[in-house]
Each structure stands twice: as C-alpha cells, then as structure tokens.
Design an enzyme around this catalytic site. Structure first.
Site, PDB file in Angstrom:
ATOM      1  N   HIS A  93       0.716  -1.041  -0.014  1.00  0.00           N
ATOM      2  CA  HIS A  93       0.252   0.173   0.316  1.00  0.00           C
ATOM      3  C   HIS A  93       0.894   0.889   0.124  1.00  0.00           C
ATOM      4  CE1 HIS A  93      -3.659   2.156   1.933  1.00  0.00           C
ATOM      5  NE2 HIS A  93      -3.025   3.255   1.169  1.00  0.00           N
ATOM      6  N   LEU A  96       3.069   6.325  -5.131  1.00  0.00           N
ATOM      7  CA  LEU A  96       3.906   6.625  -5.650  1.00  0.00           C
ATOM      8  C   LEU A  96       4.347   7.950  -6.832  1.00  0.00           C
ATOM      9  CD1 LEU A  96       5.459   3.285  -7.078  1.00  0.00           C
ATOM     10  CD2 LEU A  96       6.410   5.015  -5.465  1.00  0.00           C
ATOM     11  N   ARG A  97       2.507   8.197  -6.368  1.00  0.00           N
ATOM     12  CA  ARG A  97       1.961  10.091  -7.508  1.00  0.00           C
ATOM     13  C   ARG A  97       2.683  10.111  -9.047  1.00  0.00           C
ATOM     14  NH1 ARG A  97      -1.136  10.169  -3.184  1.00  0.00           N
ATOM     15  NH2 ARG A  97       0.120  11.131  -1.112  1.00  0.00           N
ATOM     16  N   ASN A 127      -4.421   7.017  -7.314  1.00  0.00           N
ATOM     17  CA  ASN A 127      -5.469   7.795  -7.222  1.00  0.00           C
ATOM     18  C   ASN A 127      -3.864   8.853  -7.416  1.00  0.00           C
ATOM     19  OD1 ASN A 127      -3.168   7.289  -4.895  1.00  0.00           O
ATOM     20  ND2 ASN A 127      -4.488   8.665  -3.541  1.00  0.00           N
ATOM     21  N   ASP A 185      -8.657   3.166  -3.355  1.00  0.00           N
ATOM     22  CA  ASP A 185      -7.914   4.319  -2.368  1.00  0.00           C
ATOM     23  C   ASP A 185      -7.915   5.489  -2.463  1.00  0.00           C
ATOM     24  OD1 ASP A 185      -6.446   3.045   0.040  1.00  0.00           O
ATOM     25  OD2 ASP A 185      -5.077   4.485  -0.902  1.00  0.00           O
ATOM     26  N   HIS A 212     -10.695   0.541   0.367  1.00  0.00           N
ATOM     27  CA  HIS A 212     -11.021   1.754   1.459  1.00  0.00           C
ATOM     28  C   HIS A 212     -12.321   1.944   2.259  1.00  0.00           C
ATOM     29  CE1 HIS A 212      -9.443   6.685   2.500  1.00  0.00           C
ATOM     30  NE2 HIS A 212     -10.763   6.499   2.704  1.00  0.00           N
ATOM     31  N   HIS A 265      -5.692  -0.381   5.807  1.00  0.00           N
ATOM     32  CA  HIS A 265      -5.516   0.709   6.984  1.00  0.00           C
ATOM     33  C   HIS A 265      -6.622   0.404   8.003  1.00  0.00           C
ATOM     34  CE1 HIS A 265      -7.623   2.891   4.171  1.00  0.00           C
ATOM     35  NE2 HIS A 265      -6.838   3.394   3.707  1.00  0.00           N
ATOM     36  N   ASN A 311      -5.828   9.915   6.917  1.00  0.00           N
ATOM     37  CA  ASN A 311      -7.239   9.097   6.594  1.00  0.00           C
ATOM     38  C   ASN A 311      -7.153   7.454   6.307  1.00  0.00           C
ATOM     39  OD1 ASN A 311      -9.858   9.076   6.215  1.00  0.00           O
ATOM     40  ND2 ASN A 311      -9.724   9.044   3.873  1.00  0.00           N
ATOM     41  N   ASP A 338       1.077   2.441   3.876  1.00  0.00           N
ATOM     42  CA  ASP A 338       0.218   3.228   3.508  1.00  0.00           C
ATOM     43  C   ASP A 338       1.246   5.105   2.770  1.00  0.00           C
ATOM     44  OD1 ASP A 338      -2.010   5.132   2.289  1.00  0.00           O
ATOM     45  OD2 ASP A 338      -3.492   5.060   4.167  1.00  0.00           O
TER      46      ASP A 338
HETATM   47  O1  DOR Z   1      -4.183   9.627   4.709  1.00  0.00           O
HETATM   48  C1  DOR Z   1      -4.186   9.134   3.418  1.00  0.00           C
HETATM   49  N1  DOR Z   1      -4.025   9.861   2.667  1.00  0.00           N
HETATM   50  N2  DOR Z   1      -4.703   7.692   2.990  1.00  0.00           N
HETATM   51  C2  DOR Z   1      -5.411   7.490   1.940  1.00  0.00           C
HETATM   52  O2  DOR Z   1      -6.249   6.967   2.335  1.00  0.00           O
HETATM   53  C3  DOR Z   1      -4.857   8.571   0.694  1.00  0.00           C
HETATM   54  C4  DOR Z   1      -3.747   8.983   0.971  1.00  0.00           C
HETATM   55  C5  DOR Z   1      -3.091   9.943  -0.331  1.00  0.00           C
HETATM   56  O3  DOR Z   1      -3.437   9.556  -1.182  1.00  0.00           O
HETATM   57  O4  DOR Z   1      -3.515  11.113   0.738  1.00  0.00           O
END
Ligand code: DOR
Length: 452
Positions: A93, A96-97, A127, A185, A212, A265, A311, A338
C-alpha cells in the site's frame, strides 16, 4: 491471465538483475514461509538464490571459478554475523504519485525510499493523475519502473473510472497490463451495487479487491478522530462507524460473491472485531494496518500538527490495543505503510485545509520492530506480515527465500539506533509525525535480484 502478468513483471524486472555472485554469510536467516530460522549462509548467483545452508569452501571455490571463467565479477561476500537476514520486504500500500503529482513523489524517489526502508516490492495505488484506470497508465508505471525504479513495482488498478465511483474501470485490460489488485484507495466506493460488480469481475480475473472503507456521509467534513480530543480542539471528527459501516457492507458482499477482499488501513477496535468474526465465519477476508495506527493516538493532533492528519485518522489507546491484539492473533495479516507523500507547502496550512497522509517507507521497519520489543509479535511473525502474507494475498512469487527464487533479501541490524530525520529521507515527502523519534533496528542492506 494472472500468471502471464506476473511473468511479464518479472521479465521486465530482470533488466536490472545482477549477474555476479554474492554470499551472505553467517546471518540469522528468517523465512516465515518455510519456517526457517537459523544461523546460516545464502548463496546468490545471477540474481537467484542457489543455496541456503552452510556453504563449504569447496562450493565457494566452484562458484568463484564459475564467475571468473564466465567473465563475471568475482564473488562478493557480506558478513551478516549478528544480523537478521529476511526476504525483501513487500509494501502492498504505497502512493508513488506518478503520473501527475511528481512534485509530491516520483517512481524514482518513492522506490529509492522503499529500497532504503528494506523493501524490494511496492504496490502503488491508482490515485494518480490520470488515475490508473486504463492500460496506458499501468504500462507507463511499469515502463518508468524499469527505467528508474529501485524496487519492483506492482500497480493496483482503479475499481472505478476516475475514482468517481460511478462506472467500472476496464478491469480485464488492467490485469492484462500488469495490475495485481483493484482499489479506489483514498476514496470509498459508496455505490454498493458497483462494488458488488467489481467483486464479481475481480473473482473472474483472479485478483483481490482492496477496500478503502469510509462511509463518506459519516466522515463528511471530518479532519481527525471523533472523540474527546476533537471536541477539545474544536475540530470536526470522523467517527469509528465511518470505517466500520463500509467494512460490514464489504464483508457481506464478499460473503455473497466469494471475492478475495482485503481491508486497507484498519484503524478501529470495531473493525478488528468485524474482521475477526468474518474470518471465523470463513469469509475470504484479509486485512492490513500501518505503524501509525498501532503507535499513535489522536493526542498527536493536539499541536495542530498536520503531519498527524491521515485518513483514516489516528484513534485512541483502546483502538491501539485492539489492533495489537489483531496483529497477534492473526486477524490483521499485513503491515503496510500507506506511504502518502505530500509537498511541504501543502501541509503547512491550517489543519482543516491540509491534505491527509503520512510517509512511511523509510520508517516502517524500525517502527514495526516496536511490536517485537513489546512482545506483541515475534520477529518471525512481524517479517511474515511484511513478506509472505502480502505476497500470498496478491499472488506474487515474492517474499520468500527459496532456492530458485529471486534473490530479494533484506539484512537488518537489530541493534542499530536511529533518530527519524525527515530531511534525510529519499522520499520527497517529509510529512511524518515520527520526526525526532528514537528507534532501534534498521535495514542496512536491501538486495534486489542479487544487486545490493
Ligand atoms: O491519508 C491518506 N492519504 N489516506 C488515504 O487513503 C489516501 C492518502 C493519499 O493519497 O494521500
């Protein structure tokens, strides 16, 4: 289809296989998948493990002869005496953006951070921008990994197009391209019918759904755990039930469909109870938690430190105790990070406006070793939750130390002390509430297919 995809990833990754030989000598070798725990040696040739066991001088001479005659580099030896030698860690989990949010993290910096943290495999959440809901994005990630990655990367495809929760993504295409699971997620799939159909397709494709769990009607506007602290601070809370309502729903849907459901998570006591009961009833569910959920409470938010904004949110002592118990009794199968890097400027705003997320790749192992120090888990159980279990859930031929398997190995110095300094992270993200924490135990060498 699943098998083909695994082979594709492995084949691609072989581009960075190390061609010389390596001997890891005299370490405490722990492989939970085979119940191995002994002081012994590991021999690596051409990126594969070729022997586990005491290596005799005669074998060494043979290997040295082989490497020299084939024009390869001589045999390297790592003295692992007093160290713990385990399969390369797997983080199922990670954010990597890339593509789209390269200012937060890239595949290069994220996998460098992972490697520094002892990981040889990471799974990246969809995401990104564009969202990984199509073959071209998955292929881009895999291609970038071959060119710039320091670990293997297995992408996780989006359940819904654009993570909008309205229409299913091209799931079959994504699996064919290399995705190993599906998740929205960061967002919850609120449409139960859509989730049920996603589960049905996931079964056909032989991959798990990673959920999620957040009822967004219950969590709406919330920025931290709902409780005494949120009341005192005057911040809007996210109740436990936001997580637990969707876990309950997904457990029911998993029971109806028979999907392999993995809960991401886990943060509350109630979630642990629901998952435990479901497992006892034979539902095919697995679960993960992250170090911040068994180490920190919502008290961290007291200074309005946005690095503690995540989150699901940090909860209470009672939740921590339940999560530790869940880790101990096997309700929680996996420790993941995460890893959610954000830019410093994004976090340097009022608590309400900061994005959710904590980075974790470079601290996960040291933090998780606390569980061993406290006697919650043995080192073998901890390593299992960071190697064999995530590999089993995702169907990866990783997380094991077998003759013939990829030589992905992490060497841990259990006595090395470290103070968490985010400015030294390889990750672009500095957002950790553990800054300044004094920890013991560190991955010192991470070997990927024989390459240190
Ligand atoms: O805190 C979080 N950040 N929870 C998530 O489920 C997504 C993540 C994010 O992509 O920044």
């Amino acid at each position: 289809m699943k098998k083909e995809k695994e082979e594709t990833n492995i084949k691609n990754s072989s581009l960075i296989t190390h061609r010389s030989s390596l001997l890891i000598k005299g370490g405490r070798v722990i492989d939970p998948s085979s119940n191995l725990d002994e002081i012994t040696d590991i021999l690596i040739e051409n990126g594969k493990i070729t022997k586990i066991g005491k290596i005799q001088d005669s074998t060494l001479k043979q290997v040295q002869g082989k490497t020299q005659s084939s024009g390869l580099r001589d045999l390297d030896v790592i003295d692992a005496k007093g160290k713990v030698v385990v399969p390369g860690l797997i983080d199922m989990h990670v954010h990597l953006r890339e593509p789209g949010y390269e200012y937060k993290e890239t595949i290069k910096t994220g996998t460098e951070a992972a490697r520094a943290g002892g990981f040889t495999v990471v799974c990246c959440m969809p995401n990104t921008n564009p969202v990984n809901d199509s073959r071209s994005v998955t292929e881009f990630i895999l291609d970038r990994t071959i060119k710039e990655g320091s670990t293997d990367v297995y992408p996780i495809g989006a359940i819904s197009k654009g993570l909008k929760g309205e229409e299913l993504s091209e799931m079959a295409d994504l699996v064919e391209a290399g995705c190993v699971a599906f998740s929205d997620d960061g967002k919850s799939v609120m449409d139960s019918e859509l989730m049920r159909r996603a589960m049905e397709y996931a079964i056909a494709l032989g991959v798990p759904i990673i959920s999620h769990c957040e009822d967004t009607n219950l969590s709406k506007g919330g920025v931290m755990n709902e409780g005494f602290v949120s009341t005192e601070l005057g911040l809007q809370g996210i109740p436990d039930s936001a997580e637990e309502v969707i876990i309950s729903r997904d457990l029911l849907l998993a029971e109806i469909t028979g999907v392999k459901l993995h809960i991401a998570h886990v943060s509350t006591k109630g979630s642990v109870r629901l998952i435990k009961e479901a497992k006892e009833r034979g539902i095919g569910v697995t679960a993960e938690t992250c170090p911040h959920y068994f180490l920190l409470t919502d008290n961290e938010v007291r200074g309005y430190d946005s690095d503690a904004k995540v989150n699901p949110p940090l909860r209470t002592e009672e939740d921590i105790e339940a999560i530790k118990q869940g880790l101990k009794d096997g309700t929680i199968d996996v420790i993941a990070t995460d890893h959610a890097p954000h830019n410093i400027a994004e976090k340097l705003v009022e608590f309400d406006y900061a994005p959710f997320g904590i980075v974790g790749l470079e601290t996960a192992l040291s933090l998780s070793l606390k569980l061993v120090e406290w006697g919650v888990l043995t080192i073998n159980e901890l390593i299992e939750k960071m190697t064999a279990n995530p590999a089993r859930i995702l169907g990866l031929k990783k997380g094991i130390l077998n003759v013939g398997s990829d030589a992905d190995v992490t060497i841990i110095d259990m006595n090395q002390k470290v103070t968490v300094d985010p400015m030294k992270f390889r990750s672009k993200g500095r957002n950790t509430p553990f800054k300044g924490a004094k920890l013991k135990g560190l991955p010192i060498i991470t070997i990927l297919r024989g390459k240190t």
